[in-house]
Scaffold this motif. Structure first.
Motif, PDB file in Angstrom:
ATOM      1  N   LEU A  54      30.415 -78.448  -2.074  1.00 56.37           N
ATOM      2  CA  LEU A  54      30.365 -79.561  -3.262  1.00 56.37           C
ATOM      3  C   LEU A  54      30.082 -81.016  -2.952  1.00 56.37           C
ATOM      4  CD1 LEU A  54      32.824 -78.161  -5.843  1.00 56.37           C
ATOM      5  CD2 LEU A  54      30.312 -77.598  -5.528  1.00 56.37           C
ATOM      6  N   GLY A  55      30.175 -81.164  -1.394  1.00 54.68           N
ATOM      7  CA  GLY A  55      29.964 -82.453  -0.833  1.00 54.68           C
ATOM      8  C   GLY A  55      31.102 -83.426  -1.182  1.00 54.68           C
ATOM      9  N   LEU A  56      32.261 -82.622  -1.289  1.00 50.75           N
ATOM     10  CA  LEU A  56      33.346 -83.506  -1.498  1.00 50.75           C
ATOM     11  C   LEU A  56      34.163 -83.857  -0.258  1.00 50.75           C
ATOM     12  CD1 LEU A  56      34.605 -81.861  -4.950  1.00 50.75           C
ATOM     13  CD2 LEU A  56      32.972 -84.107  -4.642  1.00 50.75           C
ATOM     14  N   ASP A  57      33.521 -84.188   0.946  1.00 54.03           N
ATOM     15  CA  ASP A  57      34.056 -84.548   2.122  1.00 54.03           C
ATOM     16  C   ASP A  57      33.811 -86.052   2.618  1.00 54.03           C
ATOM     17  OD1 ASP A  57      31.341 -84.223   2.307  1.00 54.03           O
ATOM     18  OD2 ASP A  57      31.600 -82.753   3.934  1.00 54.03           O
ATOM     19  N   MET A  58      33.642 -87.040   1.646  1.00 56.33           N
ATOM     20  CA  MET A  58      33.686 -88.083   2.173  1.00 56.33           C
ATOM     21  C   MET A  58      34.846 -89.021   1.967  1.00 56.33           C
ATOM     22  SD  MET A  58      33.649 -87.367  -1.394  1.00 56.33           S
ATOM     23  CE  MET A  58      34.199 -88.281  -2.893  1.00 56.33           C
ATOM     24  N   ILE A  59      34.703 -90.149   2.954  1.00 58.40           N
ATOM     25  CA  ILE A  59      35.790 -91.057   2.842  1.00 58.40           C
ATOM     26  C   ILE A  59      35.169 -92.137   2.647  1.00 58.40           C
ATOM     27  CG2 ILE A  59      37.966 -91.998   3.904  1.00 58.40           C
ATOM     28  CD1 ILE A  59      38.211 -89.592   5.640  1.00 58.40           C
TER      29      ILE A  59
END
Length: 316
Positions: A54-59
């Motif tokens: 889901l691409g929810l690996d950002m900081i």
């Protein structure tokens, strides 16, 4: 492990909708807790929804000067991020104190907040447990309680929350972001995210059925001396008897949260006003209304001693 069906979600809203519309489903990412529970048949979901894509690996920086941490950021990536190490040192220290390097490489931000208790009676399916089987009773109340909770507990459950990261998130006043099956988003202060057991210990968070964590937001850095101390039976790969996340400012004011003693990260803001009066005054307010068992009564003075050691570290 019981048979289950499986799908890969394509968007956060689609994942939430799939969970809401499919009975007995669970989200899975790192799987470091859920898969163990499935192998032991403590949890036996009929359907798993893989959210890793889901691409929810950002900081990323927020407009308010804080950080927005994706739900799928691995613990290792979060602990080693330069901005986290510089501005939120208590969070880095808490994460590194938890689990092992291999597990931190797989465990996610959201999964860490949602991990379930390590109470031995929760893990023993031959024993009654209100968390595992509502209204079954709590075997821990007349059993071995050394690792279990002393404050915030109830007659239905005395389990503790196992997360180190969550204790640091609580002292930092993080906010949990979610999306539901209708695509609606909301923000939950971490103080309100985990629930005390009361008469319903199986309801552990304020998440609604199908609601998916998408990120955790940290407010702008507050500076100060930041320390995380974990007291445990062995030096590594052990859950806390008592842990403390403490931030102390140059003027002597500060904030603190403790772990290993309650069903959620335990912070009492009124106790922080006692900092000028020393660790004993802080601990007395922090642990007011404690209900220890005979085998874990030692945790109450241990909280005070841990805070004393941490406060000494912040002055060194």
């Amino acid at each position: 492990m019981k048979p289950f069906t499986f799908e890969r979600a394509t968007s956060p809203a689609q994942a939430a909708a799939a969970a809401a519309h499919t009975p007995d489903s669970r989200f899975v990412a790192g799987g470091t807790n859920l898969l163990d529970l499935m192998k032991l048949q403590i949890e036996a979901p009929a359907h798993l929804i893989d959210v890793n894509g889901l691409g929810l690996d950002m900081i990323e920086a927020t407009g308010e000067g804080g950080l927005r941490i994706g739900a799928l950021v691995r613990n290792t990536a979060l602990a080693t991020d330069e901005r986290v190490r510089r501005d939120y040192g208590v969070l880095t220290r808490a994460i590194v104190a938890g689990a092992s390097g291999q597990i931190r490489n797989r465990a996610t931000t959201a999964g860490n907040l949602l991990q379930r208790t390590r109470c031995p009676y929760f893990y023993d399916t031959n024993m009654p447990c209100n968390k595992r089987n509502p209204s079954a009773g709590c075997a821990a109340l007349k059993g071995y309680t050394r690792q279990l909770g002393v404050v915030g507990v109830s007659d239905a459950c005395i389990a503790t929350h196992p997360s180190d990261m969550a204790v640091a998130m609580r002292v930092l006043d993080a906010t949990v972001e979610t999306v539901n099956a209708d695509g609606e988003e909301r923000s939950i202060p971490i103080a309100d995210f985990h629930q005390l057991p009361g008469d319903t210990p199986h309801i552990e968070t304020t998440l609604q059925p199908g609601e998916l964590i998408t990120a955790v937001t940290l407010p702008a850095p507050i500076g100060g001396s930041q320390v995380y101390r974990k007291v445990r039976d062995r030096a590594s790969y052990a859950f806390a008897l008592v842990s403390a996340a403490v931030i102390v400012q140059p003027d002597g004011t500060g904030r603190m949260a403790v772990g290993g003693v309650a069903p959620k990260p335990w912070r009492v803001e009124q106790a922080e006003a006692e900092l000028p009066n020393g660790s004993r005054a802080v601990a007395d307010r922090l642990m007011a209304n404690a209900m220890p068992q005979e085998e874990n009564r030692f945790k109450i003075p241990l909280v005070e001693r841990t805070l004393a050691a941490v406060l000494a570290d912040t002055r060194s």
